[in-house]
Scaffold this motif. Sequence first.
Motif, mmCIF file in Angstrom:
data_model
loop_
_atom_site.group_PDB
_atom_site.id
_atom_site.type_symbol
_atom_site.label_atom_id
_atom_site.label_comp_id
_atom_site.label_asym_id
_atom_site.label_seq_id
_atom_site.Cartn_x
_atom_site.Cartn_y
_atom_site.Cartn_z
ATOM 1 N N ASP A 33 -7.280 -1.372 -3.107
ATOM 2 C CA ASP A 33 -5.774 -2.238 -3.517
ATOM 3 C C ASP A 33 -5.266 -0.930 -4.096
ATOM 4 O O ASP A 33 -3.990 -0.943 -5.536
ATOM 5 C CB ASP A 33 -5.826 -3.431 -4.596
ATOM 6 C CG ASP A 33 -7.036 -2.569 -5.685
ATOM 7 O OD1 ASP A 33 -7.058 -1.387 -6.025
ATOM 8 O OD2 ASP A 33 -6.862 -4.044 -6.860
ATOM 9 N N ILE A 34 -5.579 0.532 -3.092
ATOM 10 C CA ILE A 34 -5.041 1.911 -4.767
ATOM 11 C C ILE A 34 -3.377 1.818 -4.047
ATOM 12 O O ILE A 34 -3.239 2.894 -4.613
ATOM 13 C CB ILE A 34 -6.291 3.231 -4.676
ATOM 14 C CG1 ILE A 34 -6.071 3.056 -2.953
ATOM 15 C CG2 ILE A 34 -7.158 2.861 -5.075
ATOM 16 C CD1 ILE A 34 -6.721 4.316 -2.740
ATOM 17 N N GLY A 40 -2.375 -4.039 -9.922
ATOM 18 C CA GLY A 40 -3.622 -3.746 -9.393
ATOM 19 C C GLY A 40 -4.321 -5.130 -9.256
ATOM 20 O O GLY A 40 -4.002 -5.815 -9.944
ATOM 21 N N ARG A 43 -8.545 -5.431 -5.157
ATOM 22 C CA ARG A 43 -10.322 -4.877 -4.273
ATOM 23 C C ARG A 43 -11.000 -6.014 -4.887
ATOM 24 O O ARG A 43 -11.540 -5.953 -4.610
ATOM 25 C CB ARG A 43 -10.349 -4.178 -5.757
ATOM 26 C CG ARG A 43 -10.882 -3.615 -7.057
ATOM 27 C CD ARG A 43 -11.193 -3.524 -7.804
ATOM 28 N NE ARG A 43 -9.462 -2.285 -7.158
ATOM 29 C CZ ARG A 43 -9.570 -0.366 -7.927
ATOM 30 N NH1 ARG A 43 -10.579 -0.482 -8.419
ATOM 31 N NH2 ARG A 43 -8.569 0.335 -8.012
ATOM 32 N N GLY A 84 -10.709 5.689 -3.987
ATOM 33 C CA GLY A 84 -8.805 7.292 -3.909
ATOM 34 C C GLY A 84 -8.174 7.593 -3.451
ATOM 35 O O GLY A 84 -7.752 8.242 -3.853
#
Length: 299
Positions: A33-34, A40, A43, A84
């Motif tokens: 979910d980045i 957010g 995830r 990331g």
Amino acid sequence: MAGIPTFATPPGFLGLGRHDRDAEFVVAGIPLDIGTTNRGGARGGPAAIRQASRMLVDGAHPRGWVDPAALSLSDAGDFAIALGDIAGSLALIEAQAASVGGQLLALGGEHGITLALLRALAKRTGRKLALVHFDAHVDTWPDNFGQRYGHGSVFFHAIEEGLIEPRRTIQIGIRSPVQRAVWDWTVGRGVTILDAEAVHEAGAAATARRIAEVVGDAPAYLSFDVDALDPAFAPGTGTPEIGGLASWQAQAILRRLGGIGFLGMDVVEVAPAYDVAEITALAAATVVWEYLALLGARG
């Protein structure tokens, strides 16, 4: 599952004890979910969807009398991602999707995962795919606030990379703010857009007929962003938009898509931190359950 209370359902989608990647239908979580642009938390979606799916284990589907849990079905766990790193994660997801022997049913995660899944499936089929896309947003922005990849640009890249056939692509439930240039680019490429108001006015049966007309006999993919549903029915998502579909509308439309040649699907953007009483997670789990029942009824 006979004799087991619902609350005691084992972990895994529908309490499945099978975990290989060679079943006819393979469920996998993708906790990425980045690339989200508002809240957010998607995830956590795969775990929440699996947990909510326990409500769907105590009987067959009331149309066609298919028990999705009795199909050749496994839950292969969660795919690995590159922490990331969006591009690195997409590459990992694509490779893992390619290793699945049967149809992949992906639990997101953000909508950006769909690009990797379409890359893998298009390579497998050797042709462009038709797309049935439920969402509040067109997701055809050329970038994600200056980043190449993200959950708002997935179908821009899918079209540009030749993964989907725009004239066999239909978006259902669209209603968010959008730049006119993005809208015009999307429609100009041949995508059909049924906004939420059009669905409300036309009804489920007419909407399903329109979807079938656009897709035709092409191999197809289903991508269901849970924010296609109104926040009253799906508050647990990162970019909610009012005026969306009711859960029953989405369910009724899906139940009428039995003639479409689906080869895979995903349900994305469940962010359980914003959910209420699991209603968003249950809606997402039910979308997958409906899809399995739809294909299982074909025998």
